[in-house]
Design an enzyme around this catalytic site. Structure first.
Site, mmCIF file in Angstrom:
data_model
loop_
_atom_site.group_PDB
_atom_site.id
_atom_site.type_symbol
_atom_site.label_atom_id
_atom_site.label_comp_id
_atom_site.label_asym_id
_atom_site.label_seq_id
_atom_site.Cartn_x
_atom_site.Cartn_y
_atom_site.Cartn_z
ATOM 1 N N GLU A 320 0.708 -1.106 -0.029
ATOM 2 C CA GLU A 320 0.170 -0.036 0.044
ATOM 3 C C GLU A 320 0.762 1.385 0.103
ATOM 4 O OE1 GLU A 320 -1.884 -1.121 3.720
ATOM 5 O OE2 GLU A 320 -3.510 -1.596 2.867
ATOM 6 N N ARG A 323 2.766 7.852 -0.211
ATOM 7 C CA ARG A 323 3.965 8.559 -0.473
ATOM 8 C C ARG A 323 4.961 8.261 -1.643
ATOM 9 N NH1 ARG A 323 6.416 10.982 4.126
ATOM 10 N NH2 ARG A 323 5.192 9.389 5.303
ATOM 11 N N ARG A 360 4.112 19.015 7.613
ATOM 12 C CA ARG A 360 5.013 18.212 8.029
ATOM 13 C C ARG A 360 6.108 18.629 8.804
ATOM 14 N NH1 ARG A 360 7.345 15.352 4.753
ATOM 15 N NH2 ARG A 360 7.319 13.469 5.986
ATOM 16 N N TYR A 364 6.276 16.986 12.072
ATOM 17 C CA TYR A 364 7.308 15.854 12.159
ATOM 18 C C TYR A 364 8.615 16.170 12.189
ATOM 19 C CZ TYR A 364 3.188 13.208 10.364
ATOM 20 O OH TYR A 364 1.971 12.624 10.265
ATOM 21 N N CYS A 391 0.807 32.912 12.209
ATOM 22 C CA CYS A 391 0.725 33.562 13.552
ATOM 23 C C CYS A 391 1.666 32.457 14.741
ATOM 24 C CB CYS A 391 -0.211 34.233 14.211
ATOM 25 S SG CYS A 391 -0.864 35.500 13.154
#
Ligand SMILES: *Cc1c(COP(=O)(O)O)cnc(C)c1O
Length: 463
Positions: A320, A323, A360, A364, A391
């Site tokens: 599967e 990305r 991201r 991460y 902000c």
């Protein structure tokens, strides 16, 4: 290079080098084909183009920030994955990486299957004509309504994630007079990220049913007893942005062990195993991802070897990738608004997007690269941080990068490898209007997800 171990947990983050930035590249105008989509080139006039169209023209027509997706590259990656696994295996594109109706049509045309994990993703898949039998439905807390829709539509498989769900899906299928094909998602005690994996007996996370303590074996026992279910196999997904195949080796071994136990106890050889996704891509020139054919060869060998050892017929494999298919095919185009040098530190380059179109980096600590794309420059490299307009001081798009020292407001810069988990995780923070996704191919550009408008925002806000 020191890499911080990911605190094995539910976040499935990327593991990154700590406090590190790369040395300046020798040529700031060069575009590393590893991180840029297939048809991206810098033309003789110095302007970068994709699918034969220059970014200056794209910015004029579609505005910035915007995601530009290289359709030919997307299709080529689909074909490479399908060809690598051949007809004895199934490739499911993980829709959560990025899903739209155009994407679904391309997947359908290129022979891929599709993972969805919500009613919204299922609706998109069906609306674009993906045959239900080519859809797998995932998630750790699917609602009764979502399960009913999936069963009704006739999805090819539902991946069961808990004991409650085994009963829930069986009941719904039986009530609909159906026998639903299902897999059981197990947690194998492997947490894999980038260059490392951690193998433990237990996993402290929300997904799946533990192999440890006989839990998964008990789940199989229950599923086999229920008339509404046709148990076709075992599913495991071990992490994200993985380069090292060793984690898959441990995971496959543990899953095959379960298949052998199931055969011994029930006299049933489950016909399929799904090894999940999580294959890594190059976000920077330092990343070195495997090609689909290498991954396919390696996974098939691992499963075949483990099955031989256990005296089992090798099951049909599915994978599967999300990305690894869509990630490299798109870049985000931004316009530079301000350039702020901080003496002795770095230069902050503010763009017209930020954490609302790419969360991201903030979420991460992900690494990205960036390039000046509206012109070339012979200026010296300048250590830069590309930040957004939100902000939040954590509103960082590219933490450490080198851009030419003559960078100025109005220049266009692009961040490659933003096809996965950027538009799909985009938000309206600060009432930002989520950017469009524009597919580019053969000199033509077409909006596949349009830019949000202030009317869209106000339509939801009913006053
Ligand atoms: C997220 C996910 C994937 C896809 O992960 P990528 O890192 O995009 O390849 C595949 N399978 C499952 C079950 C997932 O949760």
């Amino acid at each position: 290079m020191s890499r911080s171990a990911h605190p094995a947990g539910p976040r499935h983050a990327d593991v990154l080098p700590e406090g590190h930035y790369t040395a300046p590249p020798t040529d700031l105008n060069a575009l590393d084909p590893k991180v840029w989509a297939g048809t991206v080139t810098r033309n003789e006039d110095g302007v970068v183009s994709v699918g034969g169209i220059e970014v200056t023209r794209l910015a004029e027509e579609f505005g910035t920030p915007a995601y530009f997706l290289d359709e030919a590259d997307f299709r080529a990656r689909c074909r490479a994955w399908a060809a690598a696994f051949g007809k004895d295996a199934d490739v499911f594109y993980a829709g959560k990486a990025f899903l739209s109706r155009a994407i679904v049509r391309w997947l359908k045309e290129e022979g891929l299957n599709l993972d969805v994990c919500s009613g919204g993703e299922l609706a998109t898949a069906l609306a674009a004509g993906m045959p239900a039998e080519r859809i797998a439905f995932h998630g750790n807390n699917k609602s009764v309504e979502e399960i009913e829709r999936a069963v009704e539509a006739g999805v090819g498989r539902i991946v069961l994630d808990s004991f409650q769900e085994i009963v829930r899906v069986a009941h719904i299928a039986q009530r609909a007079g159906k026998r639903q094909r299902v897999q059981i998602r197990v947690t194998v005690g492997v947490e894999a990220h980038t260059h490392e994996f951690i193998a433990t007996a237990h996993e402290d996370q929300k997904f799946g049913i533990a192999l440890a303590g006989g839990q998964a074996a008990e789940a199989v026992r229950r599923a086999l007893k229920l008339d509404g279910l046709e148990l076709i196999g075992i599913h495991s997904h071990i992490g994200s942005q993985i380069f090292d195949m060793a984690g898959f080796e441990v995971s496959a071994r543990r899953v095959v062990q379960l298949l052998a136990e199931v055969r011994d106890e029930h006299g049933v050889e489950l016909p399929e195993i799904d090894l999940g996704g999580g294959l890594g891509i190059a976000y920077t020139s330092e990343d070195d991802p495997r090609e689909p054919h290498e991954i396919a060869k390696s996974l098939t060998e691992i499963v075949t070897r483990e099955c031989e050892a256990a005296g089992l017929r090798p099951p049909r494999i599915s994978v599967e990738p999300g990305r690894a298919i869509v990630g490299p095919t798109a870049f985000t185009l931004y316009e530079v608004g301000t350039v702020k040098p901080l003496e002795g530190l770095r230069t902050y380059v503010s763009v017209d997007g930020g954490m609302s179109d790419n969360i991201r980096t903030a979420l991460y600590d992900a690494e990205y690269s960036v390039a000046l794309v509206s012109r070339t420059s012979e200026a010296a490299p300048m250590l830069s941080r590309v930040v957004g307009k939100h902000c939040e001081s954590g509103d960082i798009v590219v933490k450490d990068a080198f851009l030419p020292a003559d960078l100025a407001p109005g220049d266009l810069i692009a961040v490659p490898a933003t096809g996965a988990y950027c538009r799909s995780m985009a938000s309206n923070y600060n009432h930002a209007l989520r950017p469009p996704v524009v597919a580019v191919a053969d000199g033509e550009a077409r909006v596949i997800v349009r830019r949000e408008t202030e009317e869209d925002l106000l339509r939801l806000d009913v006053g």
